[in-house]
Design an enzyme around this catalytic site. Sequence first.
Site: not given
Length: 281
Positions: A53, A120, A97
């Site tokens: 990422k 997200d 994460q």
Amino acid sequence: MTSKIIDGNLLSKQIRTEVAKRAAALTAQGRQPGLAVILVGDSQASQVYVRNKIKSCEENGIHSVFEKYDASMTEAELLSRVHALNHDPKIHGILVQLPLPAHIDSHKVIEAIAAEKDVDGFHVSNAGLLMTGQPLFRPCTPYGVMKMLESIDYPVRGAHAVVVGASNIVGKPQAMLLLQAGATVTICNSKTRDLGHHTRDADILVVATGKRNIVTGDMIKPGAVVIDVGMNRDDAGKLCGDVDYAGACEVAGWVTPVPGGVGPMTITMLLVNTLEAAERS
Ligand code: NAP
């Protein structure tokens, strides 16, 4: 039938070129898009995802901040970092994460992220906006799948879409996006009786269970689009999906490979969400 491949790497490259252009335009105005990624603990898999990422941000003109903490970090410490990033004007997207260590309540942490920085799309208010058809952020993996369908001009409207897997991060938002695009949607979970009965009726089949070979060629409708979200390891330790790829290739009209399918699209849509958050800010 020999299936056509939907190449996630190629499509990602096209979308990232556009992202880089728009990011450069914002940077020229002194508003470079910024993403903060927080990793707690030492999971090897999470470290690989996070590294990819960050690298993708760097390659496409998005400023990135990587914060890595020991697994012993407390929930209060993590919440405090999230709050600080919520107020950082250089940061437009915050990603924590998952999974987090067991002593940290991941729901609480996700809810602490400012909804307008929740790239997200996991925050309850973003899930609600998606559900009511006014999405602010679409969760990256299902968003990537929709882009893949768009890339082949698939007529989603009126099609029967079957989503195997009903998690909050993939299956449920995927079903919602397909429904909003006009598909008739069936969602299957681990309690579904006779999975094949449903999958064989799918024009669009999205599989996201984390169970290798859960869908085999005989469970696929001839000509269907098969999108394999799963990420597993085979006996030789090689990355593979949830679908028996060779079997699917003999029946489906279109298939996505693993690796090189949904995986790169997920990261690409994270870049898109970060860019759009910066454009809105
Ligand atoms: P998850 O939270 O474990 O959810 C799995 C879902 O699959 C659950 O809804 C479960 O049903 C369902 N399921 C399990 N066994 C089943 C069966 N036999 N028949 C039908 N449904 C079944 O997993 P996730 O986070 O959604 O991830 C799914 C897979 O996608 C994993 O392999 C993950 O690594 C991968 N993934 C890939 C990407 C990417 O970028 N490519 C992104 C995210 C996830 P219940 O609800 O009944 O438990």
